[in-house]
Enzyme design. Structure first.
Site, PDB file in Angstrom:
ATOM      1  N   GLU A 336      32.120  -7.823 -16.695  1.00 43.31           N
ATOM      2  CA  GLU A 336      32.637  -7.420 -15.594  1.00 43.31           C
ATOM      3  C   GLU A 336      32.917  -8.429 -14.599  1.00 43.31           C
ATOM      4  O   GLU A 336      32.932  -8.388 -13.212  1.00 43.31           O
ATOM      5  CB  GLU A 336      31.697  -6.306 -15.078  1.00 43.31           C
ATOM      6  CG  GLU A 336      31.576  -5.294 -16.126  1.00 43.31           C
ATOM      7  CD  GLU A 336      30.628  -4.070 -15.616  1.00 43.31           C
ATOM      8  OE1 GLU A 336      29.963  -4.191 -14.354  1.00 43.31           O
ATOM      9  OE2 GLU A 336      30.325  -3.141 -16.113  1.00 43.31           O
ATOM     10  N   GLU A 438      31.923   0.787 -24.692  1.00 42.93           N
ATOM     11  CA  GLU A 438      30.960   1.655 -24.060  1.00 42.93           C
ATOM     12  C   GLU A 438      31.537   2.998 -23.950  1.00 42.93           C
ATOM     13  O   GLU A 438      31.427   3.672 -22.866  1.00 42.93           O
ATOM     14  CB  GLU A 438      30.716   0.816 -22.925  1.00 42.93           C
ATOM     15  CG  GLU A 438      29.922  -0.388 -22.868  1.00 42.93           C
ATOM     16  CD  GLU A 438      29.585  -1.075 -21.577  1.00 42.93           C
ATOM     17  OE1 GLU A 438      29.408  -0.219 -20.724  1.00 42.93           O
ATOM     18  OE2 GLU A 438      29.447  -2.251 -21.528  1.00 42.93           O
TER      19      GLU A 438
END
Length: 561
Positions: A336, A438
Site C-alpha cells: 500500500e 484480497e
C-alpha cells in the site's frame, strides 16, 4: 449543434456539443456480435487514436465533417461534456476517449456521469498531460433508466486549465453479451482442446475403446487467506484443501507478528502454516515484507532513528527471506505504498526500490509484487488511480527494482464491472501477471447481496485474459472474518460459500468420457490443469497422466493398449 446548460449542486455545465438521442439508435450501436474491445493504452501519444466502436452511441467526432473530433472547453464553471438520452438499467456501458491539457503540465482528470441531474459518480480517471494525449477508459452500470445523462470532465484539484477531449466513445452491451464474452474468453484462455489417440502395439487404430478423463488439479490459482485458526482444525483444513489450490497468510508473516519486539523473532506459527499448505501441494503467497501504513508498523520500529531503522529493515528482509527462500511464490514487498509512506518519509524516496532490490537478491525465484487497494474497486480514490499505479510501478522499474507482479486487493463495496474490466485492460498493457490478492465484499451488505456482488467480481476476474490468479480475503475466525466469510465457524456454507462452490465446480472439467471414433480418437475440451486418463478395450485397461497447459493448438495424447 445545440447549446444546453445543466446544473448540479455547486457545478454548472455549458454543453456545446451535439446532443445524442439514444433511444432507437442505441440498439443499432451495439456490435452485431456483442464483441468487447480490450484495447487500452498507458503511454502518452502524439495524436489520439480513433474512437473505439467508431464512437458507439456518441458518434462524436467520427463524421466526415469532423474527422479529428477535438473539443476544447475550460474548466471551472464550464466543463467538457457529452449529453446522452435514454440510458438503460443493467446495460453495461464502456466509455473511452483521449484527453490533453493546457494550463498545467499534468493533472488527474476524472470523467463523471450525472444521471438525470441527480448527482455525479466517477466512471474513469486519467493522468493527463499538456505535451501528449492520454487514454481514458472506464464504464458504468445504472440502477435505473435515465432520460438525460451528462458525462463531464474535471481536474481533481479544480485548478483552472483547458481540457481537450477527442475520440469519445460510449458503447452499450447487454448483460447477455457481456456474459457471452466472458465465456468466450474462458474458452480461449482457461481451457484447451485435446485429442486422445489410441493404438495397439502395431500402431493400428483402436476403434470403440472406452476413454475416461478426470481432472486432478487445476492450473488457475484460486485461493483464500488463512490464519493460525486453521492449525489443528482438521475439519477446516479439509474444507480448505477440497476447494483451493492457493493460500496467503492473513497476518502471520507481517512484521508486527514475526518480530513484536526488537530481536524477538517468532516464526513458529508461519512455519506450521507453511507445513500445512506444503503437505497439500497448495501454492502460497508471501504477504507482506513491509507495510507503509504507520498504524501497521511494529511499535518499537516507529521511534527508531534513520540509521537504526535502515539496519532494522535490512535485518527484517534477510531474516524473513533467508528462512523462507524458495517457499513463497510471491512476495508483496511494500504494501500500500500509494496510500502511505512511513518508510519513504524516514529513509528517503528510494526506500521502496532498495526493498525490492534486497528482496530480489534474497529470493531470486520469488515474483515480487506491488499490492494496493482502491485501484480496481473504485475510481474515486485520487491516491490509487490506475494511472497512478502504473506510474509508480514504472518509477520503481526505472530505478532498478525487479518488479514482476501487479497486486490488486479487491476490497469491494458495490462493484462497477465495466470499470473493473477497463482498469484491467489498462494494467494489462504492462505485460505483467495480475493477481487479485484480497477479494471480499463489504459487510455493510446483507449476505445475499454480498454473494451476488462476489459472483460478479469473480466472473469478471476469472474471465479477463490478463488475470493470473485470485485470492479471497476470507480467513475464518470464531468471531467471523475481516469483511466476508464463506462459512460460519461450523463450516456451514453462507451464501458467499455457495457462490464459491458453484463457480469452482463450473470452472473444472467434470469427468469426461466416451468411445474412440473410426480414427481411434476421442476429443474433448478441458480446463487447464492435470489429468488422469483411463482407456479400456477388450478386457484390457491402461492409465496415463497428462496436462493441459495454455496454448491455442489442440493437445494430442497418444496411448498404446
Amino acid at each position: 449543434m445545440k447549446m444546453h446548460r445543466f446544473a448540479l449542486p455547486g457545478l454548472e455545465f455549458l454543453v456545446l456539443w451535439m446532443l445524442l438521442h439514444c433511444g432507437s439508435e442505441l440498439a443499432a450501436a451495439v456490435p452485431p456480435d456483442g464483441w468487447y474491445d480490450y484495447s487500452a493504452h498507458t503511454d502518452c501519444r502524439g495524436q489520439p487514436e480513433p474512437a473505439l466502436y467508431n464512437g458507439g452511441i456518441l458518434k462524436f467526432g467520427n463524421s466526415g465533417d469532423d474527422p479529428d473530433g477535438y473539443r476544447t472547453t475550460e474548466t471551472g464553471v464550464f466543463s467538457p461534456a457529452f449529453v446522452v438520452y435514454n440510458l438503460n438499467k443493467t446495460t453495461m456501458y464502456t466509455f473511452s476517449c483521449w484527453v490533453k491539457l493546457e494550463g498545467a503540465y499534468s493533472a488527474l482528470i476524472t470523467a463523471r456521469l450525472a444521471p438525470d441531474n441527480t448527482g455525479a459518480r466517477c466512471i474513469a480517471t486519467v493522468l493527463a498531460r499538456s505535451d501528449c494525449w492520454a487514454f481514458v477508459k472506464g464504464g458504468f452500470v445504472l440502477d435505473w433508466p435515465t432520460q438525460t445523462s451528462v458525462i463531464f470532465f474535471q481536474n481533481a484539484d479544480k485548478t483552472p486549465m483547458k481540457i481537450t477531449v477527442a475520440s469519445g466513445s460510449l458503447q452499450p452491451f447487454t448483460t447477455d453479451q457481456w456474459a457471452m464474452h466472458q465465456q468466450d474468453t474462458i474458452r480461449k484462455r482457461r481451457k484447451r482442446a485435446a485429442t486422445i489417440h489410441v493404438a495397439d502395439p502395431q500402431g493400428a487404430r483402436v476403434v470403440g475403446a472406452s476413454v475416461s478423463v478426470q481432472q486432478t488439479a487445476k492450473d488457475f490459482p484460486i485461493g483464500s487467506a488463512i490464519a493460525s485458526t486453521i492449525l489443528g482444525n482438521q475439519a477446516y483444513q479439509q474444507w480448505f484443501v477440497d476447494r483451493f489450490n492457493a493460500a496467503v497468510f492473513e497476518d502471520e508473516l507481517k512484521w508486527y507478528s514475526t518480530e513484536p519486539m526488537s530481536g524477538l523473532l517468532r516464526f513458529d506459527v508461519p512455519d506450521q502454516m507453511l507445513a500445512f499448505v506444503r503437505s497439500h501441494r497448495v501454492m502460497v503467497r508471501g504477504h507482506n515484507i513491509f507495510w507503509e501504513n504507520q498504524d501497521a508498523t511494529p511499535r518499537w520500529v516507529k521511534n527508531l532513528t534513520a540509521d537504526d531503522l535502515r539496519a532494522a529493515v535490512n535485518t527484517r528482509i534477510q531474516s524473513l527471506m533467508t528462512r523462507y527462500r524458495g517457499e513463497f511464490a510471491h512476495w508483496d514487498v511494500n504494501n500500500e505504498m500509494l496510500h502511505y509512506n512511513f518508510y519513504e518519509q524516514r529513509l528517503g524516496p528510494n526506500a521502496s526500490m532498495e526493498f525490492f532490490s534486497v528482496a530480489q537478491d534474497a529470493d531470486p525465484l520469488a515474483t515480487l509484487f506491488m499490492n494496493e487497494y482502491n485501484v480496481i474497486e473504485t475510481c474515486d480514490d485520487p491516491f490509487s488511480t490506475v494511472d497512478t499505479y502504473v506510474d509508480k510501478l514504472k518509477e520503481l522499474q526505472s530505478g532498478g527494482a525487479i518488479l514482476e507482479g501487479i497486486g490488486l486487493e479487491g476490497h469491494f463495496s458495490k462493484p462497477n464491472i465495466p470499470l473493473m474490466r477497463a482498469i484491467l485492460d489498462k494494467l494489462a498493457t504492462l505485460g505483467l501477471p495480475i493477481w487479485f490478492t484480497e477479494i471480499d465484499i463489504s459487510n455493510k451488505f446483507d449476505a445475499q447481496t454480498q454473494a451476488a456482488y462476489l459472483e460478479q467480481v469473480l466472473r469478471e476476474a476469472y474471465s479477463h485474459p490478463a488475470v493470473s490468479g485470485v485470492m479471497l480475503w476470507t480467513a475464518l475466525h470464531p468471531s467471523g472474518c475481516y469483511q466476508m466469510c464463506l462459512t460460519d465457524w461450523n463450516l456451514s456454507n453462507l451464501p458467499t460459500g455457495d457462490v464459491i462452490d458453484r463457480l469452482l465446480n463450473e470452472w473444472r472439467t467434470l469427468q469426461a468420457g466416451g468411445q474412440t471414433d473410426a480414427h481411434g480418437a476421442y476429443s474433448f475440451s478441458g480446463y487447464l490443469g492435470e489429468y488422469v486418463l483411463t482407456v479400456s478395450y477388450n478386457n484390457r485397461t491402461t492409465q496415463a497422466t497428462f496436462s493441459l497447459s495454455p496454448g491455442d493448438e489442440t493437445r494430442h495424447i497418444n496411448v498404446q493398449m
